[in-house]
Design a protein around this motif. Structure first.
Motif, PDB file in Angstrom:
ATOM      1  N   GLY A   6     -19.157 -18.031  36.419  1.00 54.89           N
ATOM      2  CA  GLY A   6     -20.244 -16.994  35.450  1.00 54.89           C
ATOM      3  C   GLY A   6     -20.469 -15.961  36.068  1.00 54.89           C
ATOM      4  O   GLY A   6     -20.353 -15.597  37.271  1.00 54.89           O
ATOM      5  N   GLY A  18     -14.727 -18.642  34.802  1.00 51.88           N
ATOM      6  CA  GLY A  18     -15.366 -19.567  33.802  1.00 51.88           C
ATOM      7  C   GLY A  18     -16.353 -20.632  34.587  1.00 51.88           C
ATOM      8  O   GLY A  18     -17.270 -20.766  33.674  1.00 51.88           O
ATOM      9  N   TYR A  19     -15.960 -21.029  35.592  1.00 53.63           N
ATOM     10  CA  TYR A  19     -16.941 -22.014  36.419  1.00 53.63           C
ATOM     11  C   TYR A  19     -18.311 -21.364  36.721  1.00 53.63           C
ATOM     12  O   TYR A  19     -19.119 -21.691  36.608  1.00 53.63           O
ATOM     13  CB  TYR A  19     -16.279 -22.781  37.355  1.00 53.63           C
ATOM     14  CG  TYR A  19     -16.991 -23.563  38.035  1.00 53.63           C
ATOM     15  CD1 TYR A  19     -17.023 -24.883  37.535  1.00 53.63           C
ATOM     16  CD2 TYR A  19     -17.761 -23.464  39.313  1.00 53.63           C
ATOM     17  CE1 TYR A  19     -18.087 -25.890  37.893  1.00 53.63           C
ATOM     18  CE2 TYR A  19     -18.871 -24.443  39.763  1.00 53.63           C
ATOM     19  CZ  TYR A  19     -18.752 -25.806  39.268  1.00 53.63           C
ATOM     20  OH  TYR A  19     -19.460 -26.626  39.733  1.00 53.63           O
ATOM     21  N   LEU A  76     -15.388 -22.436  30.516  1.00 56.39           N
ATOM     22  CA  LEU A  76     -16.774 -22.159  30.013  1.00 56.39           C
ATOM     23  C   LEU A  76     -17.293 -23.166  29.182  1.00 56.39           C
ATOM     24  O   LEU A  76     -18.435 -23.490  29.054  1.00 56.39           O
ATOM     25  CB  LEU A  76     -16.824 -20.747  29.195  1.00 56.39           C
ATOM     26  CG  LEU A  76     -16.788 -19.505  30.032  1.00 56.39           C
ATOM     27  CD1 LEU A  76     -16.465 -18.339  28.952  1.00 56.39           C
ATOM     28  CD2 LEU A  76     -18.007 -19.270  30.845  1.00 56.39           C
ATOM     29  N   THR A  77     -16.481 -23.821  28.343  1.00 56.30           N
ATOM     30  CA  THR A  77     -16.682 -24.938  27.611  1.00 56.30           C
ATOM     31  C   THR A  77     -16.756 -26.457  28.306  1.00 56.30           C
ATOM     32  O   THR A  77     -17.964 -26.855  28.223  1.00 56.30           O
ATOM     33  CB  THR A  77     -15.700 -25.237  26.377  1.00 56.30           C
ATOM     34  OG1 THR A  77     -15.491 -24.065  25.885  1.00 56.30           O
ATOM     35  CG2 THR A  77     -16.060 -26.184  25.237  1.00 56.30           C
ATOM     36  N   ASP A 105     -17.840 -13.662  36.837  1.00 57.05           N
ATOM     37  CA  ASP A 105     -16.954 -13.635  35.885  1.00 57.05           C
ATOM     38  C   ASP A 105     -16.675 -12.395  35.245  1.00 57.05           C
ATOM     39  O   ASP A 105     -15.574 -11.829  34.877  1.00 57.05           O
ATOM     40  CB  ASP A 105     -17.745 -14.486  34.512  1.00 57.05           C
ATOM     41  CG  ASP A 105     -17.207 -14.559  33.278  1.00 57.05           C
ATOM     42  OD1 ASP A 105     -15.897 -14.396  33.284  1.00 57.05           O
ATOM     43  OD2 ASP A 105     -17.671 -14.453  32.306  1.00 57.05           O
ATOM     44  N   ARG A 127     -10.064 -19.393  31.493  1.00 59.72           N
ATOM     45  CA  ARG A 127     -11.705 -18.951  31.533  1.00 59.72           C
ATOM     46  C   ARG A 127     -12.188 -19.791  30.224  1.00 59.72           C
ATOM     47  O   ARG A 127     -13.636 -20.167  30.383  1.00 59.72           O
ATOM     48  CB  ARG A 127     -12.075 -17.433  31.358  1.00 59.72           C
ATOM     49  CG  ARG A 127     -13.314 -17.040  31.313  1.00 59.72           C
ATOM     50  CD  ARG A 127     -13.524 -15.474  31.216  1.00 59.72           C
ATOM     51  NE  ARG A 127     -14.765 -15.280  31.011  1.00 59.72           N
ATOM     52  CZ  ARG A 127     -15.334 -14.805  29.868  1.00 59.72           C
ATOM     53  NH1 ARG A 127     -14.604 -15.156  28.718  1.00 59.72           N
ATOM     54  NH2 ARG A 127     -16.480 -14.536  29.757  1.00 59.72           N
TER      55      ARG A 127
END
Length: 282
Positions: free
Chosen positions: A107, A104-105, A165-166, A111, A161
């Protein structure tokens, strides 16, 4: 202090969660001190076989096909089941959180690669994979914990993840980057603490799933032959259910109550860690 009080207030509003917590406290005490209080060794043949509950001195839950004390088996099985559930969940969380955080960090291709790796594990039925892993290696507590851990981490990775991502788009992450903080520090001190609530809730539910999975493996004869567990006790009773119902009922009740308690506590944690629950209950 206000946050802690708010958590307990929201948690205690869920009466089922409070009952579940009480059950888990009792189960933990039984796991810690029960083996020293058990009337007999769970493997010793102390009475005649198929003794019904209260059918003999000290035989509160009766005996099994070999004359072993059911009560002692249930007490000792508490430690085994909780140990496997807790340790396998911790290992699963370490794997899932690590992979999910990186996915998630960062990408991009990282990812994509990590998610394809995760989908590879999700494409195989978890119970079937656990059976294969335990069968390949000699059944033991270590192999059971490893098998449960390897089949349980993918949902955690996907959850983490999504959270990362948020959260990586938030202003506090941009401020940390401008301050020159390193990537590991940003992940561990900035993003992960803000994503910890759903991870805690999922962890409590995973313990219940791990106990069920261990019981299923032991029921099939893939448990540790040197460790008395609830699944083993239920499995050993499957051929004599009509003749000695108590052999399956009491360890089965222990499984049901413990799993239900973890699920109830998971719901309570979800309410307690979600501040919006205050608004919903007013």
């Amino acid at each position: 202090m206000t946050i802690k009080n708010g958590f307990w207030r929201r948690f205690c509003r869920n009466k089922g969660a409070v009952i579940g917590l009480a059950v888990l406290v009792i189960a933990t005490l039984v796991a810690l001190i029960g083996p020293w209080l058990a009337p007999n060794d769970p493997w010793d043949m102390v009475e005649r076989p198929f003794l019904s509950p209260m059918g003999g001195p000290g035989m509160l839950l009766g005996t099994d096909t070999l004359g072993r004390d059911i009560l002692s088996g249930v007490i000792h099985g508490t430690r085994v089941s909780l140990l496997i559930g807790l340790v396998s969940t911790v290992v699963s969380l370490l794997i899932g959180v690590s992979l999910g955080a990186m996915s998630g960090y960062f990408g991009g291709w990282i990812d994509a690669a990590l998610m394809r790796f995760t989908e590879l594990f999700q494409a195989i039925p978890s119970f079937a994979l656990a059976i294969v892993l335990v069968a390949v290696f000699e059944p033991s507590l270590g192999s059971i914990i490893a098998a449960i851990s390897l089949v349980s981490w993918p949902p955690v990775a996907r959850l983490v993840r999504g959270e990362f991502l948020t959260l990586r788009q938030r202003d506090f992450v941009a401020a940390a980057l401008l301050a020159g903080q390193s990537t590991p520090r940003i992940i561990l001190t900035q993003i992960l603490p803000n994503a910890i609530s759903p991870i805690i809730v999922m962890g409590s539910l995973m313990i219940a799933s791990a106990i069920l999975l261990e019981s299923s493996l032991s029921f099939l004869g893939l448990g540790d032959p040197n460790a008395m567990s609830w699944g083993y006790m239920v499995g050993s009773a499957r051929t004599v259910l009509l003749q000695a119902w108590w052999m399956a009922v009491f360890p089965g009740l222990a499984i049901v109550l413990t799993v239900l308690a973890f699920n109830l506590v998971g719901e309570g944690l979800n309410d307690g860690l979600n501040a919006r629950a205050d608004g919903r209950t007013k």
